[in-house]
Design a protein around this motif. Structure first.
Motif, PDB file in Angstrom:
ATOM      1  N   LYS A  58       0.898  -0.805   0.086  1.00 54.10           N
ATOM      2  CA  LYS A  58       0.181   0.216  -0.007  1.00 54.10           C
ATOM      3  C   LYS A  58       0.514   1.407  -0.364  1.00 54.10           C
ATOM      4  O   LYS A  58       0.038   2.507  -0.282  1.00 54.10           O
ATOM      5  CB  LYS A  58      -1.027   0.086   1.425  1.00 54.10           C
ATOM      6  CG  LYS A  58      -2.214  -1.170   1.336  1.00 54.10           C
ATOM      7  CD  LYS A  58      -2.751  -0.015   2.650  1.00 54.10           C
ATOM      8  CE  LYS A  58      -3.443   1.607   2.531  1.00 54.10           C
ATOM      9  NZ  LYS A  58      -4.797   1.475   3.545  1.00 54.10           N
ATOM     10  N   ARG A  60       2.183   2.699   2.453  1.00 55.05           N
ATOM     11  CA  ARG A  60       1.498   3.120   3.804  1.00 55.05           C
ATOM     12  C   ARG A  60       2.605   2.909   4.500  1.00 55.05           C
ATOM     13  O   ARG A  60       3.411   2.900   5.228  1.00 55.05           O
ATOM     14  CB  ARG A  60       0.638   1.705   4.447  1.00 55.05           C
ATOM     15  CG  ARG A  60      -0.145   2.405   5.510  1.00 55.05           C
ATOM     16  CD  ARG A  60      -1.151   1.673   6.378  1.00 55.05           C
ATOM     17  NE  ARG A  60      -1.577   1.510   7.524  1.00 55.05           N
ATOM     18  CZ  ARG A  60      -2.944   1.909   7.503  1.00 55.05           C
ATOM     19  NH1 ARG A  60      -3.900   2.118   5.781  1.00 55.05           N
ATOM     20  NH2 ARG A  60      -3.536   2.330   8.897  1.00 55.05           N
ATOM     21  N   SER A 145      -7.505  -0.804   4.727  1.00 53.15           N
ATOM     22  CA  SER A 145      -8.476  -0.549   3.241  1.00 53.15           C
ATOM     23  C   SER A 145      -7.656  -0.897   2.012  1.00 53.15           C
ATOM     24  O   SER A 145      -6.529  -0.576   2.370  1.00 53.15           O
ATOM     25  CB  SER A 145      -8.924   0.857   3.145  1.00 53.15           C
ATOM     26  OG  SER A 145      -8.305   1.923   3.367  1.00 53.15           O
ATOM     27  N   ASN A 147      -5.891  -0.275  -0.695  1.00 58.40           N
ATOM     28  CA  ASN A 147      -5.880   1.066  -2.092  1.00 58.40           C
ATOM     29  C   ASN A 147      -4.806   1.506  -1.338  1.00 58.40           C
ATOM     30  O   ASN A 147      -3.821   1.314  -0.443  1.00 58.40           O
ATOM     31  CB  ASN A 147      -6.920   2.262  -1.306  1.00 58.40           C
ATOM     32  CG  ASN A 147      -6.710   2.617  -0.138  1.00 58.40           C
ATOM     33  OD1 ASN A 147      -7.951   2.212   0.717  1.00 58.40           O
ATOM     34  ND2 ASN A 147      -6.409   3.907   0.083  1.00 58.40           N
ATOM     35  N   SER A 153     -10.325   5.045  -0.050  1.00 57.11           N
ATOM     36  CA  SER A 153     -10.494   3.248  -0.451  1.00 57.11           C
ATOM     37  C   SER A 153     -11.577   2.669  -1.487  1.00 57.11           C
ATOM     38  O   SER A 153     -12.549   3.260  -2.183  1.00 57.11           O
ATOM     39  CB  SER A 153     -11.811   3.037   1.110  1.00 57.11           C
ATOM     40  OG  SER A 153     -11.164   3.742   2.535  1.00 57.11           O
TER      41      SER A 153
HETATM   42 MG    MG Z   1      -7.555   3.552   4.652  1.00 56.94          MG
END
Ligand code: MG
Ligand code: TXA
Length: 334
Positions: A58, A60, A145, A147, A153
Protein backbone atom coordinates in the motif's frame (compact mmCIF):
# COMPACT_ATOMS: atom_id res chain seq x y z
CA UNK A 1 3.35 -10.89 -10.08
CA UNK A 2 0.08 -11.79 -11.76
CA UNK A 3 -2.97 -10.73 -9.74
CA UNK A 4 -5.78 -13.26 -9.80
CA UNK A 5 -9.40 -12.25 -9.25
CA UNK A 6 -11.94 -14.66 -7.83
CA UNK A 7 -15.59 -13.64 -7.86
CA UNK A 8 -17.53 -14.85 -4.83
CA UNK A 9 -21.20 -14.22 -4.13
CA UNK A 10 -21.74 -13.43 -0.45
CA UNK A 11 -25.17 -15.04 -0.56
CA UNK A 12 -24.05 -18.27 -2.16
CA UNK A 13 -20.54 -19.61 -1.69
CA UNK A 14 -18.74 -22.58 -0.16
CA UNK A 15 -15.51 -23.11 1.71
CA UNK A 16 -14.08 -24.48 -1.50
CA UNK A 17 -14.37 -21.04 -3.16
CA UNK A 18 -12.02 -19.66 -0.49
CA UNK A 19 -9.43 -22.43 -0.89
CA UNK A 20 -6.82 -20.37 -2.72
CA UNK A 21 -7.15 -17.34 -0.45
CA UNK A 22 -6.81 -19.53 2.65
CA UNK A 23 -3.74 -21.23 1.23
CA UNK A 24 -2.06 -17.90 0.45
CA UNK A 25 -2.85 -16.39 3.85
CA UNK A 26 -1.63 -19.51 5.64
CA UNK A 27 1.71 -19.28 3.90
CA UNK A 28 2.19 -15.63 4.88
CA UNK A 29 0.89 -13.92 1.75
CA UNK A 30 -1.49 -10.97 1.49
CA UNK A 31 -4.99 -11.16 -0.02
CA UNK A 32 -7.63 -8.53 -0.85
CA UNK A 33 -11.06 -9.47 0.53
CA UNK A 34 -14.48 -7.81 0.81
CA UNK A 35 -15.98 -6.44 4.00
CA UNK A 36 -19.30 -4.66 4.55
CA UNK A 37 -17.50 -1.29 4.82
CA UNK A 38 -14.73 -1.27 2.19
CA UNK A 39 -12.34 -3.87 0.76
CA UNK A 40 -9.43 -4.89 2.99
CA UNK A 41 -5.90 -6.06 2.22
CA UNK A 42 -5.21 -8.75 4.77
CA UNK A 43 -2.48 -10.88 6.29
CA UNK A 44 -2.09 -13.19 9.30
CA UNK A 45 -2.18 -10.75 12.23
CA UNK A 46 0.33 -12.84 14.20
CA UNK A 47 2.91 -13.07 11.40
CA UNK A 48 5.00 -9.91 11.33
CA UNK A 49 6.65 -10.75 8.02
CA UNK A 50 3.25 -11.11 6.38
CA UNK A 51 2.03 -7.88 7.98
CA UNK A 52 5.04 -5.99 6.64
CA UNK A 53 3.96 -6.98 3.12
CA UNK A 54 0.74 -5.00 3.60
CA UNK A 55 2.63 -1.80 4.37
CA UNK A 56 4.86 -2.34 1.36
CA UNK A 57 2.00 -3.10 -1.02
CA UNK A 58 0.00 0.00 0.00
CA UNK A 59 3.02 2.25 0.47
CA UNK A 60 1.57 2.88 3.92
CA UNK A 61 3.74 4.67 6.51
CA UNK A 62 4.82 2.09 9.10
CA UNK A 63 3.62 4.32 11.98
CA UNK A 64 -0.03 3.97 10.92
CA UNK A 65 -1.45 0.87 12.67
CA UNK A 66 -3.81 -1.73 11.22
CA UNK A 67 -7.20 -3.07 12.26
CA UNK A 68 -7.28 -6.72 13.34
CA UNK A 69 -10.34 -8.59 12.05
CA UNK A 70 -11.78 -11.56 13.94
CA UNK A 71 -14.55 -14.03 13.12
CA UNK A 72 -15.67 -15.03 16.62
CA UNK A 73 -15.40 -13.75 20.18
CA UNK A 74 -13.02 -16.56 21.14
CA UNK A 75 -10.36 -14.79 19.06
CA UNK A 76 -10.71 -11.54 20.97
CA UNK A 77 -8.63 -12.77 23.93
CA UNK A 78 -5.74 -13.53 21.60
CA UNK A 79 -5.80 -9.97 20.29
CA UNK A 80 -6.75 -7.81 23.29
CA UNK A 81 -5.21 -7.91 26.76
CA UNK A 82 -8.49 -6.98 28.43
CA UNK A 83 -12.06 -6.30 27.39
CA UNK A 84 -13.67 -3.60 29.53
CA UNK A 85 -17.37 -3.55 30.35
CA UNK A 86 -18.10 -0.80 27.82
CA UNK A 87 -16.49 -2.89 25.09
CA UNK A 88 -18.65 -5.84 26.09
CA UNK A 89 -21.81 -3.75 25.78
CA UNK A 90 -20.83 -2.41 22.36
CA UNK A 91 -19.77 -5.82 21.12
CA UNK A 92 -23.11 -7.27 22.14
CA UNK A 93 -24.98 -4.56 20.27
CA UNK A 94 -22.87 -3.92 17.15
CA UNK A 95 -20.74 -6.97 16.34
CA UNK A 96 -20.49 -8.38 13.81
CA UNK A 97 -20.55 -5.01 12.07
CA UNK A 98 -18.79 -1.75 11.18
CA UNK A 99 -17.46 -0.77 14.63
CA UNK A 100 -13.73 -0.91 15.45
CA UNK A 101 -12.69 -0.81 19.10
CA UNK A 102 -9.29 0.28 20.34
CA UNK A 103 -8.32 -1.89 23.31
CA UNK A 104 -5.12 -2.72 25.19
CA UNK A 105 -3.15 -5.10 23.03
CA UNK A 106 -2.18 -8.67 23.87
CA UNK A 107 1.45 -9.73 23.80
CA UNK A 108 0.73 -12.05 20.88
CA UNK A 109 0.02 -9.20 18.45
CA UNK A 110 3.30 -8.06 16.89
CA UNK A 111 4.25 -4.40 17.15
CA UNK A 112 4.27 -4.15 13.36
CA UNK A 113 0.45 -4.41 13.44
CA UNK A 114 -0.01 -1.64 16.02
CA UNK A 115 2.89 0.54 14.87
CA UNK A 116 4.49 0.18 18.28
CA UNK A 117 1.40 1.29 20.26
CA UNK A 118 0.25 -0.60 23.36
CA UNK A 119 -3.26 -0.63 21.97
CA UNK A 120 -4.87 -2.60 19.16
CA UNK A 121 -7.77 -1.87 16.83
CA UNK A 122 -10.15 -4.81 16.48
CA UNK A 123 -13.41 -5.50 14.72
CA UNK A 124 -15.62 -8.42 13.69
CA UNK A 125 -16.90 -7.77 10.15
CA UNK A 126 -20.42 -8.80 9.22
CA UNK A 127 -19.52 -9.70 5.62
CA UNK A 128 -19.96 -13.46 5.32
CA UNK A 129 -17.00 -13.93 2.98
CA UNK A 130 -14.69 -12.01 5.33
CA UNK A 131 -15.82 -13.99 8.36
CA UNK A 132 -15.56 -17.38 6.64
CA UNK A 133 -12.10 -16.50 5.43
CA UNK A 134 -10.92 -15.61 8.95
CA UNK A 135 -12.62 -18.67 10.43
CA UNK A 136 -11.12 -21.09 7.92
CA UNK A 137 -7.65 -19.59 8.29
CA UNK A 138 -7.92 -20.07 12.04
CA UNK A 139 -6.18 -16.79 12.85
CA UNK A 140 -7.16 -13.12 13.06
CA UNK A 141 -6.44 -11.06 9.95
CA UNK A 142 -4.83 -7.62 10.09
CA UNK A 143 -6.17 -5.48 7.27
CA UNK A 144 -6.26 -1.83 6.29
CA UNK A 145 -8.40 -0.64 3.40
CA UNK A 146 -7.34 -2.06 0.01
CA UNK A 147 -6.05 1.07 -1.71
CA UNK A 148 -2.73 2.77 -2.18
CA UNK A 149 -2.00 5.16 0.71
CA UNK A 150 -3.82 8.54 0.31
CA UNK A 151 -6.19 7.15 -2.35
CA UNK A 152 -9.90 6.60 -1.66
CA UNK A 153 -10.80 3.20 -0.22
CA UNK A 154 -11.99 0.55 -2.68
CA UNK A 155 -15.66 -0.37 -2.64
CA UNK A 156 -15.64 -2.73 -5.63
CA UNK A 157 -13.07 -5.39 -6.52
CA UNK A 158 -12.12 -3.57 -9.73
CA UNK A 159 -11.01 -0.47 -7.79
CA UNK A 160 -8.74 -2.58 -5.58
CA UNK A 161 -7.32 -4.04 -8.79
CA UNK A 162 -6.74 -0.56 -10.25
CA UNK A 163 -4.44 0.22 -7.29
CA UNK A 164 -2.92 -3.17 -6.54
CA UNK A 165 -2.61 -4.97 -9.88
CA UNK A 166 0.67 -6.88 -9.97
CA UNK A 167 1.21 -6.11 -6.27
CA UNK A 168 -1.12 -8.62 -4.57
CA UNK A 169 -1.50 -12.26 -5.65
CA UNK A 170 -5.28 -12.47 -5.15
CA UNK A 171 -8.38 -10.30 -4.97
CA UNK A 172 -11.72 -11.73 -3.83
CA UNK A 173 -14.40 -9.72 -5.61
CA UNK A 174 -17.88 -9.79 -4.04
CA UNK A 175 -19.30 -6.71 -5.74
CA UNK A 176 -20.20 -3.45 -4.01
CA UNK A 177 -19.41 -3.01 -0.30
CA UNK A 178 -22.68 -2.57 1.57
CA UNK A 179 -21.79 0.66 3.43
CA UNK A 180 -18.98 2.16 1.34
CA UNK A 181 -17.19 4.05 4.11
CA UNK A 182 -14.81 2.68 6.69
CA UNK A 183 -15.86 1.50 10.14
CA UNK A 184 -16.49 3.78 13.10
CA UNK A 185 -13.34 3.76 15.29
CA UNK A 186 -13.80 4.16 19.05
CA UNK A 187 -10.99 4.19 21.59
CA UNK A 188 -11.74 2.52 24.91
CA UNK A 189 -8.29 2.84 26.44
CA UNK A 190 -8.94 6.25 27.96
CA UNK A 191 -11.22 6.90 30.93
CA UNK A 192 -13.81 8.52 28.67
CA UNK A 193 -14.13 6.80 25.29
CA UNK A 194 -13.05 8.82 22.23
CA UNK A 195 -14.57 8.62 18.78
CA UNK A 196 -11.52 8.59 16.51
CA UNK A 197 -13.31 8.12 13.19
CA UNK A 198 -17.04 8.55 12.51
CA UNK A 199 -18.77 5.84 10.49
CA UNK A 200 -22.11 4.18 9.85
CA UNK A 201 -22.52 3.44 13.55
CA UNK A 202 -23.09 6.93 14.91
CA UNK A 203 -22.04 8.73 18.11
CA UNK A 204 -25.65 8.74 19.23
CA UNK A 205 -26.01 4.98 18.78
CA UNK A 206 -22.82 4.39 20.78
CA UNK A 207 -23.84 6.80 23.55
CA UNK A 208 -27.15 5.00 23.88
CA UNK A 209 -25.21 1.90 24.96
CA UNK A 210 -22.34 3.33 27.06
CA UNK A 211 -23.09 6.99 27.86
CA UNK A 212 -21.18 10.10 26.85
CA UNK A 213 -18.13 9.81 24.62
CA UNK A 214 -15.66 12.45 23.41
CA UNK A 215 -14.91 13.51 19.88
CA UNK A 216 -11.29 13.46 18.79
CA UNK A 217 -9.71 16.81 18.04
CA UNK A 218 -8.48 17.15 14.51
CA UNK A 219 -4.73 16.62 14.75
CA UNK A 220 -4.06 17.34 11.09
CA UNK A 221 -2.40 20.64 11.90
CA UNK A 222 0.11 19.24 14.37
CA UNK A 223 1.82 16.84 12.06
CA UNK A 224 4.83 16.38 14.34
CA UNK A 225 2.90 15.65 17.50
CA UNK A 226 2.23 12.07 18.48
CA UNK A 227 -1.46 11.75 17.61
CA UNK A 228 -4.01 9.60 19.43
CA UNK A 229 -4.86 7.86 16.19
CA UNK A 230 -1.93 7.92 13.80
CA UNK A 231 -4.23 7.75 10.78
CA UNK A 232 -5.53 11.22 11.59
CA UNK A 233 -2.39 12.98 10.51
CA UNK A 234 -2.26 11.56 7.00
CA UNK A 235 -3.91 12.73 3.83
CA UNK A 236 -6.76 10.40 3.03
CA UNK A 237 -9.41 9.37 0.60
CA UNK A 238 -8.28 11.78 -2.10
CA UNK A 239 -9.03 11.43 -5.76
CA UNK A 240 -6.61 13.00 -8.23
CA UNK A 241 -9.16 15.67 -9.13
CA UNK A 242 -9.51 18.62 -6.77
CA UNK A 243 -12.54 18.23 -4.52
CA UNK A 244 -14.76 21.21 -3.75
CA UNK A 245 -17.36 20.74 -1.05
CA UNK A 246 -20.27 23.19 -1.14
CA UNK A 247 -22.04 23.12 2.22
CA UNK A 248 -24.73 25.65 1.32
CA UNK A 249 -26.96 23.91 -1.22
CA UNK A 250 -28.25 27.25 -2.52
CA UNK A 251 -24.76 28.04 -3.83
CA UNK A 252 -24.13 24.64 -5.35
CA UNK A 253 -25.40 25.16 -8.90
CA UNK A 254 -23.74 28.57 -9.17
CA UNK A 255 -20.40 27.12 -8.10
CA UNK A 256 -20.70 24.28 -10.62
CA UNK A 257 -21.45 26.71 -13.46
CA UNK A 258 -18.57 28.99 -12.47
CA UNK A 259 -15.91 26.28 -12.19
CA UNK A 260 -17.19 24.61 -15.40
CA UNK A 261 -16.40 27.74 -17.42
CA UNK A 262 -12.72 26.92 -17.53
CA UNK A 263 -12.45 23.35 -16.26
CA UNK A 264 -13.69 19.81 -16.79
CA UNK A 265 -15.95 19.17 -13.85
CA UNK A 266 -17.45 16.12 -12.16
CA UNK A 267 -20.47 16.64 -9.94
CA UNK A 268 -22.00 14.80 -7.00
CA UNK A 269 -25.47 16.16 -6.33
CA UNK A 270 -27.80 15.16 -3.52
CA UNK A 271 -31.05 17.14 -3.40
CA UNK A 272 -31.55 18.08 -7.04
CA UNK A 273 -30.22 16.66 -10.29
CA UNK A 274 -28.46 19.27 -12.44
CA UNK A 275 -28.53 17.09 -15.55
CA UNK A 276 -24.81 17.37 -16.37
CA UNK A 277 -22.58 14.95 -18.20
CA UNK A 278 -20.28 13.80 -15.39
CA UNK A 279 -22.86 13.86 -12.65
CA UNK A 280 -23.80 11.35 -9.96
CA UNK A 281 -27.11 12.09 -8.25
CA UNK A 282 -28.13 10.51 -4.92
CA UNK A 283 -31.74 11.65 -4.72
CA UNK A 284 -31.71 12.58 -1.01
CA UNK A 285 -30.51 9.10 -0.09
CA UNK A 286 -27.72 9.37 2.51
CA UNK A 287 -26.97 5.66 2.61
CA UNK A 288 -26.49 5.67 -1.14
CA UNK A 289 -24.24 8.73 -0.82
CA UNK A 290 -22.03 6.85 1.68
CA UNK A 291 -22.05 3.70 -0.40
CA UNK A 292 -21.08 5.41 -3.65
CA UNK A 293 -18.85 8.31 -2.54
CA UNK A 294 -15.48 6.61 -3.02
CA UNK A 295 -16.81 4.82 -6.09
CA UNK A 296 -17.63 8.23 -7.64
CA UNK A 297 -14.22 9.65 -6.73
CA UNK A 298 -12.51 6.85 -8.59
CA UNK A 299 -14.86 6.80 -11.58
CA UNK A 300 -14.64 10.59 -12.01
CA UNK A 301 -10.84 10.35 -11.88
CA UNK A 302 -11.02 7.90 -14.77
CA UNK A 303 -12.90 10.57 -16.71
CA UNK A 304 -10.03 12.91 -16.00
CA UNK A 305 -12.09 15.73 -14.53
CA UNK A 306 -10.14 18.63 -13.01
CA UNK A 307 -12.60 19.24 -10.18
CA UNK A 308 -15.21 17.20 -8.33
CA UNK A 309 -17.86 19.51 -6.88
CA UNK A 310 -20.00 17.99 -4.15
CA UNK A 311 -23.27 19.17 -2.65
CA UNK A 312 -22.84 18.92 1.14
CA UNK A 313 -25.44 17.49 3.49
CA UNK A 314 -26.29 18.06 7.15
CA UNK A 315 -23.67 16.74 9.52
CA UNK A 316 -26.01 14.47 11.41
CA UNK A 317 -26.31 10.67 11.64
CA UNK A 318 -24.41 9.07 8.74
CA UNK A 319 -23.92 12.60 7.33
CA UNK A 320 -21.17 13.15 9.92
CA UNK A 321 -19.07 10.34 8.44
CA UNK A 322 -19.79 11.36 4.84
CA UNK A 323 -18.75 14.99 5.39
CA UNK A 324 -15.73 13.85 7.43
CA UNK A 325 -14.43 11.84 4.47
CA UNK A 326 -15.17 14.59 1.95
CA UNK A 327 -13.50 17.27 4.08
CA UNK A 328 -10.35 15.15 4.33
CA UNK A 329 -10.29 14.87 0.55
CA UNK A 330 -11.14 18.53 -0.07
CA UNK A 331 -9.19 21.20 -1.86
CA UNK A 332 -11.83 23.80 -0.99
CA UNK A 333 -14.82 23.92 1.37
CA UNK A 334 -17.36 26.68 0.84
MG1 MG B 1 -7.56 3.40 4.77
O1 TXA C 1 -13.91 -0.45 7.71
C1 TXA C 1 -12.73 -0.51 8.02
O2 TXA C 1 -12.32 -0.17 9.14
C2 TXA C 1 -11.76 -1.01 6.95
C3 TXA C 1 -12.05 -2.49 6.67
C4 TXA C 1 -11.06 -3.12 5.75
O3 TXA C 1 -12.14 -3.18 7.88
N1 TXA C 1 -10.40 -0.84 7.37
C5 TXA C 1 -9.81 0.38 7.45
O4 TXA C 1 -8.49 0.35 7.85
O5 TXA C 1 -10.38 1.42 7.21
P1 TXA C 1 -7.50 1.58 7.73
O6 TXA C 1 -6.17 1.04 8.05
O7 TXA C 1 -7.66 2.22 6.43
O8 TXA C 1 -7.93 2.51 8.92
C6 TXA C 1 -7.65 2.15 10.26
C7 TXA C 1 -7.67 3.37 11.13
C8 TXA C 1 -6.46 4.26 10.87
O9 TXA C 1 -6.88 5.61 10.93
C9 TXA C 1 -5.53 3.93 12.05
O10 TXA C 1 -4.68 4.99 12.39
C10 TXA C 1 -6.54 3.62 13.15
O11 TXA C 1 -7.60 2.95 12.51
N2 TXA C 1 -5.94 2.74 14.17
C11 TXA C 1 -5.53 1.47 14.03
N3 TXA C 1 -5.00 1.01 15.17
C12 TXA C 1 -5.08 2.00 16.08
C13 TXA C 1 -4.70 2.15 17.44
N4 TXA C 1 -4.12 1.15 18.11
N5 TXA C 1 -4.95 3.33 18.05
C14 TXA C 1 -5.55 4.34 17.38
N6 TXA C 1 -5.93 4.26 16.09
C15 TXA C 1 -5.70 3.12 15.44
Amino acid sequence: MQTKIIKINEKNFSKNDLKEAIKLLKKGEIVVFPTETVYGIGANAFDKKAVKKIFKAKKRPSDNPLIVHISNLGQLDEVAFEVPKKAELLIKKFWPGPLTLILKKSKKIPKEVTAGLDSVAVRMPSHKVARSLIKECGFAIAAPSANLATMPSSTIGKHALDDLNGIVPLIIDSGFSKYGIESTVLSLITKKPILLRPGTITKKQIEKEIGKINLVKNTNKNINEKPISPGLKYKHYSPKAKVILVMNKNHFKKKVIKVSEKNKVGVISFSKKLGLENEYFFNNNKNLFAKKLFYCFRELDKKKVDFIIIEGIKEEEIGVAIINRIKKASFQIC
